[in-house]
Design a protein around this motif. Structure first.
Motif, mmCIF file in Angstrom:
data_model
loop_
_atom_site.group_PDB
_atom_site.id
_atom_site.type_symbol
_atom_site.label_atom_id
_atom_site.label_comp_id
_atom_site.label_asym_id
_atom_site.label_seq_id
_atom_site.Cartn_x
_atom_site.Cartn_y
_atom_site.Cartn_z
ATOM 1 N N ILE A 1 0.856 -1.130 0.006
ATOM 2 C CA ILE A 1 -0.073 -0.062 -0.138
ATOM 3 C C ILE A 1 0.810 1.033 -0.198
ATOM 4 N N ALA A 2 1.854 1.046 0.676
ATOM 5 C CA ALA A 2 2.859 2.484 0.824
ATOM 6 C C ALA A 2 3.490 2.677 -0.524
ATOM 7 N N ASP A 3 3.568 1.491 -1.314
ATOM 8 C CA ASP A 3 4.399 1.855 -2.584
ATOM 9 C C ASP A 3 3.392 2.639 -3.339
ATOM 10 N N LYS A 4 2.020 2.423 -3.523
ATOM 11 C CA LYS A 4 1.218 3.217 -4.051
ATOM 12 C C LYS A 4 0.984 4.444 -3.629
ATOM 13 N N ILE A 5 1.157 4.775 -2.503
ATOM 14 C CA ILE A 5 0.733 6.254 -1.916
ATOM 15 C C ILE A 5 2.275 6.883 -2.307
ATOM 16 N N LYS A 6 3.520 6.376 -1.789
ATOM 17 C CA LYS A 6 4.688 7.188 -1.913
ATOM 18 C C LYS A 6 4.936 7.770 -3.406
ATOM 19 N N HIS A 7 4.559 7.278 -4.495
ATOM 20 C CA HIS A 7 4.505 7.499 -5.682
ATOM 21 C C HIS A 7 3.965 8.757 -6.060
ATOM 22 N N LEU A 8 2.787 9.102 -5.105
ATOM 23 C CA LEU A 8 2.051 10.594 -5.604
ATOM 24 C C LEU A 8 3.079 11.701 -5.244
ATOM 25 N N PRO A 9 3.474 12.486 -6.550
ATOM 26 C CA PRO A 9 4.332 13.435 -6.251
ATOM 27 C C PRO A 9 3.858 14.541 -5.330
ATOM 28 N N GLU A 10 2.735 14.693 -4.987
ATOM 29 C CA GLU A 10 2.429 15.692 -3.932
ATOM 30 C C GLU A 10 3.038 15.247 -2.324
ATOM 31 N N ILE A 11 3.113 14.257 -2.354
ATOM 32 C CA ILE A 11 3.580 13.736 -0.811
ATOM 33 C C ILE A 11 5.090 13.872 -0.553
ATOM 34 N N LYS A 12 5.111 14.376 0.511
ATOM 35 C CA LYS A 12 6.666 14.921 0.877
ATOM 36 C C LYS A 12 7.412 13.870 1.932
ATOM 37 N N GLY A 13 6.228 12.975 2.643
ATOM 38 C CA GLY A 13 6.909 12.035 3.683
ATOM 39 C C GLY A 13 5.825 10.958 3.810
ATOM 40 N N LEU A 14 6.188 9.958 4.139
ATOM 41 C CA LEU A 14 5.319 8.854 4.529
ATOM 42 C C LEU A 14 6.005 7.986 5.425
ATOM 43 N N TYR A 15 5.232 7.811 6.504
ATOM 44 C CA TYR A 15 5.657 6.804 7.578
ATOM 45 C C TYR A 15 4.541 5.864 7.948
ATOM 46 N N LEU A 16 5.068 4.373 8.289
ATOM 47 C CA LEU A 16 4.381 3.571 8.883
ATOM 48 C C LEU A 16 4.256 3.683 10.503
ATOM 49 N N MET A 17 3.214 3.848 11.066
ATOM 50 C CA MET A 17 3.211 4.168 12.324
ATOM 51 C C MET A 17 2.485 3.035 13.318
ATOM 52 N N SER A 18 2.954 3.179 14.467
ATOM 53 C CA SER A 18 2.476 2.122 15.614
ATOM 54 C C SER A 18 1.176 3.121 16.189
ATOM 55 N N GLY A 19 0.298 2.557 16.841
ATOM 56 C CA GLY A 19 -0.732 3.445 17.488
ATOM 57 C C GLY A 19 -2.080 3.144 16.690
ATOM 58 N N GLY A 20 -3.071 4.261 16.932
ATOM 59 C CA GLY A 20 -4.360 4.397 16.557
ATOM 60 C C GLY A 20 -4.529 4.311 15.199
ATOM 61 N N PHE A 21 -3.311 4.493 14.002
ATOM 62 C CA PHE A 21 -3.537 4.592 12.746
ATOM 63 C C PHE A 21 -2.463 4.025 12.105
ATOM 64 N N ASP A 22 -2.615 3.872 10.691
ATOM 65 C CA ASP A 22 -1.473 3.145 10.174
ATOM 66 C C ASP A 22 -0.094 3.882 9.361
ATOM 67 N N PHE A 23 -0.640 4.817 8.827
ATOM 68 C CA PHE A 23 0.480 5.711 7.963
ATOM 69 C C PHE A 23 0.257 7.210 8.572
ATOM 70 N N THR A 24 1.287 7.868 8.515
ATOM 71 C CA THR A 24 1.188 9.348 8.564
ATOM 72 C C THR A 24 1.753 9.713 7.173
ATOM 73 N N VAL A 25 0.943 10.689 6.404
ATOM 74 C CA VAL A 25 1.454 11.060 5.029
ATOM 75 C C VAL A 25 1.514 12.687 5.486
ATOM 76 N N LEU A 26 3.041 13.067 4.957
ATOM 77 C CA LEU A 26 3.130 14.573 4.933
ATOM 78 C C LEU A 26 2.897 15.318 3.499
ATOM 79 N N LEU A 27 2.290 16.326 3.342
ATOM 80 C CA LEU A 27 1.653 16.695 2.287
ATOM 81 C C LEU A 27 1.814 18.060 2.029
#
Lengths: 395, 159
Positions: free
Chosen positions: B79-105
């Protein structure tokens, strides 16, 4: 009306304010100036050190400590001196904590000086020794060190100045303003002159952590010197803790117990919160010192090279955070050079004469500044030098 | 090696000559070390930290929490592969806790960011929920404090 002139002590009246007062007045009046004058780190005290003091305050540790300082800090200083410089001082009887290196110097001088005693001071050097020696009643005996010798005190120069009245030698290395550091052989040669005399050495080692490419060696570690050496040092330069006013004295117990009397009556004890910070600094601060040292080292190189490109030569400084370049080739005195640089380019450096007559022809430039700031100052100095050349000064 | 990387991470403009001085090594040795670190992908690039608030450029940064349904065959990475290639995205992290990814945009306007989330991110297969948080002010980024004091607090007269 009260006549103050008849009231002040004669020694105080005879103590002149800094020789470059005029330059300082000028500097004070100038607003926006690119200054390379400051004699303290540009770093803020590392946070974990500040936190130790904050915690001590939160816990209500606001009382006096023992006169000599907290047991824990003295133990830390003792093990630090052993770990870093191979020195052995008993925490209980051979170390006490002072209000900065300045108090340490003052106490050491006042503990030994009788009126008429001579104190040998190699210059150029930090401004406090001569007036403090005079205030203690001593006759300062100045040695003008030379750039040709890397600004280092030589054994021959020392031997020449020793008389029956010599009580003390001030050994201010690593040196402010020249950045000179004494090597083992040079210390050995000085020690050889002192062996068999009754002269005390006041070794101001406040810049001991800031040496580049070589380790600081304390004269106390040279054979036969420990018994006659007083080490004055502190936390200001190594840990960027100038405002905490925290220093220490280390000396054989016979000396230390006497000096402690003076500290006890004049000071009581160093600030308690600062002592907690100091303990944390020595315990956990090695990495901070290493980083700051590396930063200064890089700036040292940049400023040395930068000045060289402009055509200004310096003895490569090996310690502290100053460079002492030769600016005497333009037919201007140090003070004239620095005044014109200040007026015409709004760039401030300190005339070498602030640190003694031996500094004529030189200026002190501090590199306790960001590289961007240093770059800006260098370009101002370069423009000024071009101007002097256009006036037909220099080559 | 670690010291070299720490210094470069703090300031990428350090020259090999300066690094050599700081680390007590030869300049050539530093050059070789850097070349190796670049070649093996340890050093991924050199960038500039810009305080865009000092310019007229319009922009907005957002931090988006993304919840996903992990895929059987590739877990989160696919899933990360699909998200990380979107050019608007500056950061992508897999997280522990209540949700799965943090996306910086980064986008030009809040509207643009909202559109991006609604049209590109949320519709991705396996994305089950998003929550968008806009950055109001940057105080510190990548170890650099913004709004550095302009005046040197030290007294220039103390020598």
């Amino acid at each position: 009306m009260i006549n103050y002139d008849t009231l002040f002590s004669n020694t105080l009246k005879n103590t002149k304010p800094s020789g470059i007062r005029k330059f300082f007045d000028l500097l004070a009046d100038m607003g926006d100036v690119t200054a390379l004058t400051v004699g303290q780190p540009d770093f803020v005290t590392p946070y974990h050190i500040r936190e130790a003091a904050i915690e001590s305050l939160e816990e209500g540790k606001t009382y006096y400590t023992a006169n000599a300082g907290t047991k824990e800090l003295r133990e830390e200083i003792s093990s630090y001196l052993s770990r870093r410089f191979g020195l052995s001082y008993d925490a209980k009887s051979e170390v006490f904590v002072t209000v900065g290196g300045s108090e340490a110097i003052d106490v050491a001088l006042r503990s030994f000086i009788n009126p008429g005693d001579e104190v040998i001071i190699p210059t150029p050097t930090f401004v406090c020794y001569e007036p403090l020696a005079k205030m203690a009643g001593a006759t300062p005996v100045i040695i003008n060190c030379r750039a040709e010798c890397g600004w280092k005190l030589t054994a021959d120069e020392l031997r020449e100045k020793i008389t029956d009245k010599t009580k003390m030698l001030v050994l201010p290395y690593p040196n402010n303003p020249t950045g000179a550091v004494l090597d083992k052989e040079e210390l050995e040669a000085i020690a050889e002159v002192l062996r068999g005399t009754n002269i005390i050495v006041l070794s101001d080692e406040i810049y001991a952590e800031l040496t580049y490419g070589k380790r600081h060696i304390s004269i106390a570690s040279i054979e036969g010197m420990r018994e006659r050496t007083i080490i004055a040092s502190g936390f200001s330069k190594a840990y960027a803790m100038t405002g905490w006013r925290l220093g220490y004295l280390a000396a054989p117990k016979e000396i230390l117990s006497e000096m402690l009397k003076l500290h006890q009556y004049a000071i009581m004890c160093a600030p308690t919160a600062s002592q907690f910070a100091g303990r944390e600094a020595m315990r956990e601060g090695d990495a901070d010192v290493e980083y700051m040292r590396a930063e200064y080292n890089r700036r040292r190189l940049r400023i040395y090279e930068g000045l060289k490109e402009i055509g200004i030569d310096s003895v490569m400084p090996e310690g502290a955070f100053y460079i002492f370049p030769y600016i005497g080739g333009f037919g201007l005195s140090s003070e004239e050079f620095c005044e014109r640089l200040l007026y015409e380019e709004r760039c401030a450096i300190v005339p070498g004469t602030a640190f003694g007559e031996a500094g004529e022809g030189y200026a002190r430039i501090s590199y306790a500044y960001s590289t961007r700031h240093i770059k800006e100052a260098l370009s101002k100095i370069a423009r000024f030098i071009e101007k002097l050349k256009a006036e037909g000064r220099g080559n | 090696m670690e010291k070299l990387l720490t210094l470069l991470e703090r300031d990428a403009t350090l020259t090999p000559a300066e690094l050599a001085v700081m680390l007590s090594k030869e300049e050539g040795e530093i050059k070789e070390m850097i070349a190796e670190l670049e070649a093996n992908g340890t050093i991924l690039g050199y960038k500039t930290i810009v305080d865009w608030d000092k310019t007229d450029r319009e922009y907005v940064n957002a931090l988006i929490e993304v919840k996903v349904m992990p895929q059987h065959d590739g877990g989160f990475d696919k899933i990360a592969d699909k998200i990380k290639h979107l050019p608007e995205i500056k950061g992508l992290y897999l997280m522990s806790g209540g949700f799965d990814f943090t996306v910086l945009l980064e986008g030009k306007t809040m509207k643009e960011v909202a559109f991006f989330v609604a049209r590109k991110l949320a519709p991705l297969e396996n994305v089950t929920a998003t929550a968008t948080h806009f950055v109001l002010k940057t105080y510190k980024d990548k170890g650099t404090v913004y709004d550095m004091p302009e005046k040197d607090p030290r007294d220039k007269l103390l020598i």
